[in-house]
Enzyme design. Structure first.
Site, PDB file in Angstrom:
ATOM      1  N   ARG A   6       0.799  -1.494   0.014  1.00 21.04           N
ATOM      2  CA  ARG A   6      -0.087  -0.027  -0.347  1.00 21.04           C
ATOM      3  C   ARG A   6       0.956   0.650  -0.095  1.00 21.04           C
ATOM      4  O   ARG A   6       0.231   2.098  -0.737  1.00 21.04           O
ATOM      5  CB  ARG A   6      -1.248   0.393   1.489  1.00 21.04           C
ATOM      6  CG  ARG A   6      -0.340   0.340   2.495  1.00 21.04           C
ATOM      7  CD  ARG A   6      -1.303  -0.789   3.396  1.00 21.04           C
ATOM      8  NE  ARG A   6      -1.377  -1.939   2.863  1.00 21.04           N
ATOM      9  CZ  ARG A   6      -1.916  -3.072   3.710  1.00 21.04           C
ATOM     10  NH1 ARG A   6      -3.483  -2.647   3.938  1.00 21.04           N
ATOM     11  NH2 ARG A   6      -1.830  -4.490   3.990  1.00 21.04           N
ATOM     12  N   THR A   7       2.021   1.411   0.171  1.00 19.80           N
ATOM     13  CA  THR A   7       3.142   2.644   0.604  1.00 19.80           C
ATOM     14  C   THR A   7       3.506   3.222  -0.445  1.00 19.80           C
ATOM     15  O   THR A   7       2.842   4.050  -0.853  1.00 19.80           O
ATOM     16  CB  THR A   7       3.777   2.743   2.092  1.00 19.80           C
ATOM     17  OG1 THR A   7       3.582   2.313   3.317  1.00 19.80           O
ATOM     18  CG2 THR A   7       4.514   3.431   2.040  1.00 19.80           C
ATOM     19  N   LYS A  35      24.246  -6.275  -6.565  1.00 23.38           N
ATOM     20  CA  LYS A  35      25.394  -6.262  -7.481  1.00 23.38           C
ATOM     21  C   LYS A  35      26.828  -6.218  -5.920  1.00 23.38           C
ATOM     22  O   LYS A  35      27.970  -5.411  -6.693  1.00 23.38           O
ATOM     23  CB  LYS A  35      25.786  -5.744  -8.859  1.00 23.38           C
ATOM     24  CG  LYS A  35      24.902  -6.651  -9.523  1.00 23.38           C
ATOM     25  CD  LYS A  35      25.001  -6.007 -10.599  1.00 23.38           C
ATOM     26  CE  LYS A  35      23.700  -6.977 -11.804  1.00 23.38           C
ATOM     27  NZ  LYS A  35      23.981  -5.720 -12.890  1.00 23.38           N
ATOM     28  N   ARG A  59      12.131   3.666   1.303  1.00 23.21           N
ATOM     29  CA  ARG A  59      11.558   2.751   2.408  1.00 23.21           C
ATOM     30  C   ARG A  59      13.353   1.354   2.033  1.00 23.21           C
ATOM     31  O   ARG A  59      13.928   1.552   1.230  1.00 23.21           O
ATOM     32  CB  ARG A  59      10.975   1.935   1.663  1.00 23.21           C
ATOM     33  CG  ARG A  59      10.476   1.364   3.009  1.00 23.21           C
ATOM     34  CD  ARG A  59       9.529   0.386   2.787  1.00 23.21           C
ATOM     35  NE  ARG A  59       8.181   0.678   3.567  1.00 23.21           N
ATOM     36  CZ  ARG A  59       6.648   0.414   3.863  1.00 23.21           C
ATOM     37  NH1 ARG A  59       7.337  -0.982   3.303  1.00 23.21           N
ATOM     38  NH2 ARG A  59       5.675   1.264   4.879  1.00 23.21           N
ATOM     39  N   HIS A 106       8.286   6.714  10.483  1.00 26.98           N
ATOM     40  CA  HIS A 106       7.438   5.972   9.064  1.00 26.98           C
ATOM     41  C   HIS A 106       6.167   7.113   9.094  1.00 26.98           C
ATOM     42  O   HIS A 106       5.025   6.902   9.301  1.00 26.98           O
ATOM     43  CB  HIS A 106       6.781   5.064   9.353  1.00 26.98           C
ATOM     44  CG  HIS A 106       5.801   4.198   8.166  1.00 26.98           C
ATOM     45  ND1 HIS A 106       5.765   5.348   7.258  1.00 26.98           N
ATOM     46  CD2 HIS A 106       4.914   3.740   7.799  1.00 26.98           C
ATOM     47  CE1 HIS A 106       4.632   4.369   6.274  1.00 26.98           C
ATOM     48  NE2 HIS A 106       4.336   3.245   6.168  1.00 26.98           N
TER      49      HIS A 106
HETATM   50  C1  NCD Z   1       3.807  -0.624   8.354  1.00 26.94           C
HETATM   51  C2  NCD Z   1       5.290  -0.343   7.636  1.00 26.94           C
HETATM   52  O1  NCD Z   1       5.812  -1.130   7.048  1.00 26.94           O
HETATM   53  O2  NCD Z   1       5.987  -0.435   9.055  1.00 26.94           O
HETATM   54  N1  NCD Z   1       2.732  -0.243   7.115  1.00 26.94           N
HETATM   55  C3  NCD Z   1       2.482  -0.159   6.505  1.00 26.94           C
HETATM   56  O3  NCD Z   1       3.339   0.975   5.789  1.00 26.94           O
HETATM   57  N2  NCD Z   1       1.210  -0.081   5.889  1.00 26.94           N
HETATM   58  C4  NCD Z   1       2.996  -1.933   9.383  1.00 26.94           C
HETATM   59  C5  NCD Z   1       3.657  -3.138   9.243  1.00 26.94           C
HETATM   60  O4  NCD Z   1       4.329  -3.341   8.065  1.00 26.94           O
HETATM   61  O5  NCD Z   1       3.505  -4.108   9.863  1.00 26.94           O
END
Ligand code: NCD
Length: 318
Positions: free
Chosen positions: A58-59, A86, A108, A136
């Site tokens: 989703r992100t 690599k 990320r 986050h």
């Molecule tokens: C979260 C994350 O990646 O930190 N998910 C997200 O971004 N919606 C929480 C998780 O992975 O549990």
């Protein structure tokens, strides 16, 4: 403008007025998104690169859609298949990308602090889409917007954050944001899943769901982050669900109009009962996803405005 950041690396560096500015703009984007024409032009002419070194559904989709809706050229780097495999270092990858003149870099990374390090090496706006157990920020902002729309305010609420706090960047960013907005925060979970030093965070701690949920306005559930655990933190998932999984009985301790949240991905039957997650009278989990796009549009819009202003200033000096 009351948003003074060059990057969005965490909630830690945001002031309350900056949070309000961003949420107000996101509210307007949420309305735009519900219309037929979902497009704006705040990012027209700009290039957005998404670099996800860790799995995301989703992100990543949300950042991609947000950029496209505001007119940016959006590129997703397939990091799993990248030069990193690599042996290239994060910094070398970043410098290579920097030479392609991105304006917005969404990152990320599994290591806490990696995104901050990268931001020092590039000359565009960097957005943290989750770094290890650290922060986050867009998740906390979308959670805040969801709460504000459901409750009509974002202060003086009783908010419970439940489950695997120790491994959760979502919990950390939320604790920082909701604390800045003067809410009463309770952390509920087994002591083995509480982070070190948590007693200095100005929060209350419980290891019993009923006691912790008593009188709460917001119940935020977290996934058991097994990929970040390097040992046994719970006796078994069954036992964990019995003590800490949110079901109707435990939820009845909270206020009658308490909302239920989860950042996803959800483990039904581990931290939350499926019927609670699907109950449209209690659960705002789908709204969280909806607000995610609006918050990311707002964040990139504000950062792009500051980026353009910085560039104009530099241009004027030359
Ligand atoms: C979260 C994350 O990646 O930190 N998910 C997200 O971004 N919606 C929480 C998780 O992975 O549990």
């Amino acid at each position: 403008m009351s948003f003074r950041q060059n990057h969005l690396l965490g909630i830690e560096t945001l002031a309350p007025d900056e949070i309000v500015t961003l949420l107000d703009l996101a509210d307007r984007y949420a309305e735009l998104e519900r219309g037929v024409d979902k497009h704006g032009d705040a990012l027209k002419g700009l290039t957005q690169i998404n670099m996800f070194f860790e799995a995301s559904t989703r992100t990543q989709a949300s950042f991609e859609l947000a950029g496209k809706r505001l007119g940016a050229d959006v590129m997703n780097m397939a990091m799993a298949a990248s030069s990193l495999k690599k042996g290239e270092t994060l910094i070398d990858t970043a410098l290579t990308l920097n030479a392609m003149h991105p304006d917005l870099l969404v990152v990320r990374h599994p290591h806490s602090g990696a995104v901050n390090l990268l931001a020092e090496k590039v000359n565009c706006a960097v957005l943290n889409a989750g770094d290890g157990k650290h922060e986050h920020p867009t998740q906390a902002l979308l959670d805040a917007l969801t709460i504000r729309r459901a409750k009509g305010r974002l202060h003086r609420l009783n908010i419970a954050i439940c489950g695997d706090i120790a491994h959760s960047r979502v919990a950390r960013s939320n604790i920082l944001l909701l604390g800045k907005m003067e809410n009463r925060i309770r952390l509920i979970g087994p002591p083995t899943l509480m982070p070190a030093g948590v007693s200095e965070w100005g929060v209350e701690m419980y290891d019993d769901m009923q006691a912790g949920l008593e009188g709460c306005d917001v119940v935020m559930m977290l996934r058991l982050q097994k990929e970040r655990m390097d040992g046994a933190f719970i006796p078994s998932e069954r036992e964990y669900y019995h003590r800490f999984g949110l079901d109707a009985e435990k939820l009845s301790a909270a206020k009658d109009d308490a909302i239920v949240m989860h950042p996803g991905p959800m483990n039904r039957g581990v931290e939350i009962d499926g019927t609670i997650a699907d109950d449209i009278n209690r659960s705002v989990i789908q709204e969280q996803v909806e607000m995610g796009v609006a918050v990311r549009m707002a964040a990139m819009d504000l950062l792009a405005q500051n980026l353009r202003a910085r560039r104009a200033e530099r241009g004027a000096q030359i």
